[in-house]
Design an enzyme around this catalytic site. Structure first.
Site, PDB file in Angstrom:
ATOM      1  N   ASP A  56      28.770  35.501 -29.157  1.00  0.00           N
ATOM      2  CA  ASP A  56      28.727  34.981 -27.790  1.00  0.00           C
ATOM      3  C   ASP A  56      28.216  33.541 -27.831  1.00  0.00           C
ATOM      4  OD1 ASP A  56      25.958  35.214 -28.247  1.00  0.00           O
ATOM      5  OD2 ASP A  56      25.896  37.196 -27.319  1.00  0.00           O
ATOM      6  N   ASP A  58      25.593  30.706 -26.181  1.00  0.00           N
ATOM      7  CA  ASP A  58      24.397  30.480 -25.358  1.00  0.00           C
ATOM      8  C   ASP A  58      24.266  28.988 -25.095  1.00  0.00           C
ATOM      9  OD1 ASP A  58      23.373  33.284 -25.619  1.00  0.00           O
ATOM     10  OD2 ASP A  58      23.336  32.699 -27.727  1.00  0.00           O
ATOM     11  N   ASP A 136      13.120  31.280 -32.091  1.00  0.00           N
ATOM     12  CA  ASP A 136      12.544  32.083 -33.165  1.00  0.00           C
ATOM     13  C   ASP A 136      12.706  31.446 -34.561  1.00  0.00           C
ATOM     14  OD1 ASP A 136      15.261  32.654 -32.999  1.00  0.00           O
ATOM     15  OD2 ASP A 136      15.030  34.822 -32.796  1.00  0.00           O
TER      16      ASP A 136
HETATM   17  P1  ATP Z   1      23.685  36.831 -31.839  1.00  0.00           P
HETATM   18  O1  ATP Z   1      24.104  36.499 -30.425  1.00  0.00           O
HETATM   19  O2  ATP Z   1      24.694  36.529 -32.876  1.00  0.00           O
HETATM   20  O3  ATP Z   1      23.065  38.161 -31.958  1.00  0.00           O
HETATM   21  P2  ATP Z   1      21.762  34.770 -31.336  1.00  0.00           P
HETATM   22  O4  ATP Z   1      20.933  33.947 -32.289  1.00  0.00           O
HETATM   23  O5  ATP Z   1      22.701  34.030 -30.467  1.00  0.00           O
HETATM   24  O6  ATP Z   1      22.488  35.842 -32.215  1.00  0.00           O
HETATM   25  P3  ATP Z   1      20.652  35.817 -28.916  1.00  0.00           P
HETATM   26  O7  ATP Z   1      19.881  37.064 -28.732  1.00  0.00           O
HETATM   27  O8  ATP Z   1      21.982  35.668 -28.290  1.00  0.00           O
HETATM   28  O9  ATP Z   1      20.765  35.617 -30.492  1.00  0.00           O
HETATM   29  O10 ATP Z   1      19.706  34.640 -28.476  1.00  0.00           O
HETATM   30  C1  ATP Z   1      20.140  33.299 -28.352  1.00  0.00           C
HETATM   31  C2  ATP Z   1      19.089  32.349 -28.865  1.00  0.00           C
HETATM   32  O11 ATP Z   1      17.901  32.467 -28.073  1.00  0.00           O
HETATM   33  C3  ATP Z   1      18.617  32.599 -30.287  1.00  0.00           C
HETATM   34  O12 ATP Z   1      19.462  32.010 -31.239  1.00  0.00           O
HETATM   35  C4  ATP Z   1      17.240  31.993 -30.280  1.00  0.00           C
HETATM   36  O13 ATP Z   1      17.307  30.589 -30.374  1.00  0.00           O
HETATM   37  C5  ATP Z   1      16.740  32.339 -28.878  1.00  0.00           C
HETATM   38  N1  ATP Z   1      16.008  33.622 -28.864  1.00  0.00           N
HETATM   39  C6  ATP Z   1      16.522  34.837 -28.591  1.00  0.00           C
HETATM   40  N2  ATP Z   1      15.573  35.788 -28.656  1.00  0.00           N
HETATM   41  C7  ATP Z   1      14.446  35.173 -28.992  1.00  0.00           C
HETATM   42  C8  ATP Z   1      13.095  35.596 -29.197  1.00  0.00           C
HETATM   43  N3  ATP Z   1      12.759  36.883 -29.100  1.00  0.00           N
HETATM   44  N4  ATP Z   1      12.175  34.658 -29.499  1.00  0.00           N
HETATM   45  C9  ATP Z   1      12.501  33.350 -29.580  1.00  0.00           C
HETATM   46  N5  ATP Z   1      13.740  32.891 -29.415  1.00  0.00           N
HETATM   47  C10 ATP Z   1      14.703  33.772 -29.118  1.00  0.00           C
HETATM   48 MG    MG Z   2      23.860  34.805 -28.891  1.00  0.00          MG
END
Ligand code: ATP
Ligand code: MG
Length: 447
Positions: A56, A58, A136
């Site tokens: 996805d 963001d 994170d």
């Molecule tokens: P994927 O969507 O492939 O699972 P993602 O890295 O995009 O991985 P998301 O859960 O969509 O993960 O979150 C988007 C972004 O928001 C992350 O890449 C990170 O920068 C931030 N983020 C998400 N959850 C946390 C958290 N618990 N603590 C700190 N930052 C976070």
């Molecule tokens: Mg994501």
């Protein structure tokens, strides 16, 4: 933390606008045209840099949630702990978050932590740089700037991406305490990307894993689904066990794996189910979380069932009680939404029907809306060597290829060999039943 801002120009990186989804681009353009900053961030940038297809997209911006809402008709504001905007295009959702800033000196209505340091509210807004420090891992804090197509890196994320490293931003101890779910995320990204978790980021998980006990069970359920149904489930499972995190999420399953009775079977069936799930996802097929949850808790459920039978309950009654018991107990660790727990039970409760097909019941079982899941479950049990299932699996596989008349003939043959069990004491009755089926199946097979 020492901050060294790096700007990587379009010429020096591999992310092109063509690889960003149209909907994400629409959101970025609209924010930019309204005079706000707009960046693609997180998994979208990370995965594109790695040449993978993002799950996805963001977006991060300096626009506040209300300002985002007034720009997009298709916008929903969600989350209390972490307020953000979802821009909806049919089933496609673009998540838009306002830059977060440090909490020091802010009122608890915007920023709050519990006494263990866990953040329970994170709605303090800040600058791009401050936002990067609140993410994170360094590889998740790379920002693609829609204004000039450059990538902004404050935390050494590009370097860690090159070296295949998951590194917590800032002091790992504090950051895990702020949000222990980051431990599960570290494992998930390590599995998905085949990266190493950096020393401290890794070591601390052994000390801090227990903090997951305080996380709301609904959030843990969501993370569990991402771990096991994200296409890299087997590797996630192995890493979770290496880090002693699996036992915190599924203690009954971990105990079953370690039991001398059937530990190896519990482990094998889970690994096989995850292998199948990963393959299905890789080939674009759908997966249902209930099926895997039914696998995870199948042998723990059986342990309860044996206890209930020992106490004198009839087999089927014991199965029903044990299903209820095990699901209720699991919900203290990860919630299980009703639609999934219902399906888990249906899969389990169908097993005796599949193991003891009768003339009257077999066609009904075949037309049950859960037949496919129940049948797949039976096949899986057979692969781990549960006894007496091979010929049954063949019979059920065979009957599905037949027309209605042939199916009825197959069922009639079952009936011929079946003796009606007399009502005797519970345990004797159960034993006789299983003998009936064995003789029925061997005669079916000798046809
Ligand atoms: P994927 O969507 O492939 O699972 P993602 O890295 O995009 O991985 P998301 O859960 O969509 O993960 O979150 C988007 C972004 O928001 C992350 O890449 C990170 O920068 C931030 N983020 C998400 N959850 C946390 C958290 N618990 N603590 C700190 N930052 C976070
Ligand atoms: Mg994501």
């Amino acid at each position: 933390m020492k901050i060294k801002k790096q700007i990587i120009s379009r010429k020096e990186h591999s992310v092109s606008r063509d690889s960003i989804s149209d909907n994400a681009l629409k959101v970025l353009y609209r924010l930019k045209d309204a005079g706000y900053q707009a960046y693609l961030v997180g998994g979208g940038v990370r995965d594109l840099l790695l040449g993978q297809k993002p799950k996805d997209f963001d977006v991060a911006t300096d626009a506040h949630p209300d300002e985002i809402k007034s720009l997009f008709r298709n916008c929903r504001l969600i989350g209390r702990r972490f307020r953000l905007a979802h821009i909806l295009y049919g089933r496609d959702v673009i998540e838009v978050a306002t830059f977060r800033g440090p909490h020091e000196g802010k009122s608890p209505s915007h920023a709050d932590q519990n006494k263990e340091g866990r953040i329970i509210r994170d709605n303090v807004y800040g600058s791009l740089e401050e936002d990067a420090l609140r993410r994170d891992f360094s590889i998740n804090a790379l920002y693609y700037n829609i204004r000039d197509d450059s990538i902004v890196d404050f935390t050494g994320g590009m370097n860690d991406l090159d070296n295949k490293i998951i590194r917590m931003i800032g002091d790992a101890d504090t950051r895990y305490r702020e949000d222990p779910v980051r431990m599960l995320r570290a494992v998930r990204f390590a599995a998905k990307l085949n990266f190493q978790i950096e020393g401290k980021t890794s070591d601390l998980v052994f000390d801090l894993g227990r903090l997951l006990e305080d996380i709301p069970v609904a959030r843990l359920f969501d993370e569990t689904i991402k771990l096991f149904q994200g296409g890299y489930g087997l590797r996630c499972f192995q890493l979770l066990r290496e880090y002693n995190l699996f036992e915190l999420l599924f203690p009954m399953t971990e105990a079953s794996i370690n039991s001398s009775d059937h530990g190896s079977r519990t482990l094998t069936i889970i690994e096989q189910a995850l292998r199948n799930t990963d393959e299905r996802i890789a080939s674009g097929k759908s997966v249902n979380p209930a099926f895997f949850l039914a696998v995870l808790l199948w042998y723990p459920m059986h342990e309860y069932k044996s206890r209930f039978v020992e106490r004198g309950e009839h087999e089927m009654e014991a199965l029903l009680s044990a299903s209820r018991e095990v699901i209720t107990r699991q919900q203290a660790y990860t919630s299980i939404p009703k639609r999934f727990s219902l399906m888990m039970r249906e899969i389990w409760h169908m097993q005796p029907q599949l193991q003891h097909p009768t003339r009257k019941r077999a066609i009904r079982t075949l037309t049950n809306k859960r037949f496919r899941a129940g049948y797949d479950f039976l096949l899986l049990r057979n692969t781990v060597g549960e006894t007496e299932l091979a010929s049954l699996c063949e019979w059920w596989t065979d009957i599905q290829t037949k027309n209605k008349a042939e199916q009825e003939r197959m069922c009639d043959l079952l009936g011929k060999n079946q003796k009606k069990p007399k009502r005797r004491n519970n345990r004797r009755r159960a034993k006789n039943n299983s003998q009936n089926v064995k003789s029925t199946m061997s005669s079916v097979n000798s046809e």
